[in-house]
Design a protein around this motif. Structure first.
Motif, PDB file in Angstrom:
ATOM      1  N   ARG A  60       0.803  -1.225   0.000  1.00 29.04           N
ATOM      2  CA  ARG A  60       0.000   0.000   0.000  1.00 29.04           C
ATOM      3  C   ARG A  60       0.833   1.271   0.000  1.00 29.04           C
ATOM      4  O   ARG A  60       0.526   2.196  -0.730  1.00 29.04           O
ATOM      5  CB  ARG A  60      -0.935   0.008   1.205  1.00 29.04           C
ATOM      6  N   ARG A  61       1.847   1.323   0.817  1.00 25.23           N
ATOM      7  CA  ARG A  61       2.613   2.569   0.923  1.00 25.23           C
ATOM      8  C   ARG A  61       3.718   2.668  -0.119  1.00 25.23           C
ATOM      9  O   ARG A  61       4.007   3.738  -0.611  1.00 25.23           O
ATOM     10  CB  ARG A  61       3.217   2.704   2.318  1.00 25.23           C
ATOM     11  N   ARG A  62       4.336   1.534  -0.445  1.00 28.07           N
ATOM     12  CA  ARG A  62       5.426   1.546  -1.422  1.00 28.07           C
ATOM     13  C   ARG A  62       4.952   1.212  -2.833  1.00 28.07           C
ATOM     14  O   ARG A  62       5.676   1.420  -3.795  1.00 28.07           O
ATOM     15  CB  ARG A  62       6.516   0.548  -1.015  1.00 28.07           C
ATOM     16  N   GLY A  63       3.757   0.658  -2.985  1.00 25.43           N
ATOM     17  CA  GLY A  63       3.225   0.325  -4.300  1.00 25.43           C
ATOM     18  C   GLY A  63       3.942  -0.834  -4.973  1.00 25.43           C
ATOM     19  O   GLY A  63       3.918  -0.960  -6.193  1.00 25.43           O
ATOM     20  N   PHE A  64       4.549  -1.706  -4.178  1.00 27.46           N
ATOM     21  CA  PHE A  64       5.278  -2.844  -4.743  1.00 27.46           C
ATOM     22  C   PHE A  64       4.286  -3.811  -5.383  1.00 27.46           C
ATOM     23  O   PHE A  64       3.337  -4.251  -4.759  1.00 27.46           O
ATOM     24  CB  PHE A  64       6.084  -3.550  -3.643  1.00 27.46           C
ATOM     25  N   SER A  65       4.517  -4.166  -6.647  1.00 29.63           N
ATOM     26  CA  SER A  65       3.581  -5.031  -7.359  1.00 29.63           C
ATOM     27  C   SER A  65       4.133  -6.430  -7.613  1.00 29.63           C
ATOM     28  O   SER A  65       3.444  -7.268  -8.188  1.00 29.63           O
ATOM     29  CB  SER A  65       3.192  -4.392  -8.696  1.00 29.63           C
TER      30      SER A  65
END
Length: 128
Positions: A60-65
């Motif tokens: 959520r905070r880093r947007g790691f996919s």
């Protein structure tokens, strides 16, 4: 969520720079994710939930996919919550049956609350 058996996962290959093994006490907000496609988060025992927070922060905070993988003392009771906090795969403890683990996901059809994967509550997604 992808379920892996303990015997099928040997960990990241030596020298593989695309996999980050993040220590249980590391700050996920400060991790260098350049070129990383998989993050391994470790549960030293089933009562230690710090990896849940790390996974949520990465999604959520880093947007790691990429793949966020749970390793260590992973039990079937934790799998649904793991998925909701951002994990995409889990390596089961050696004495856990993969078929039993997969059935956990069939027990819950949906949730009203938002989570790391579904960022809107259930009722808002239906009307979007």
């Amino acid at each position: 969520m992808q379920i892996l058996t303990h015997s099928a996962y040997a960990g990241p290959a030596e020298g593989d720079t695309s996999v980050l093994v993040l220590a249980n006490d590391a700050n996920a907000l400060e991790a260098n994710l350049d070129g990383i496609t998989q993050v391994d988060l470790h549960f030293p025992n089933f009562t230690d939930g710090r990896a849940f927070s790390q996974a949520y922060l990465l999604r959520r905070r880093r947007g790691f996919s990429g793949d966020i993988r749970a390793t260590g003392d992973v039990l079937i009771d934790q799998l649904v919550q793991m998925e909701r906090t951002g994990f995409s795969s889990a390596v089961l403890r050696a004495d856990v049956d993969a078929a039993d683990a997969q059935r956990q996901f069939e027990r819950f059809g949906g949730y009203y609350q938002a989570d790391a994967v579904h960022t809107k509550p259930h009722f808002a997604e239906e009307h979007a």
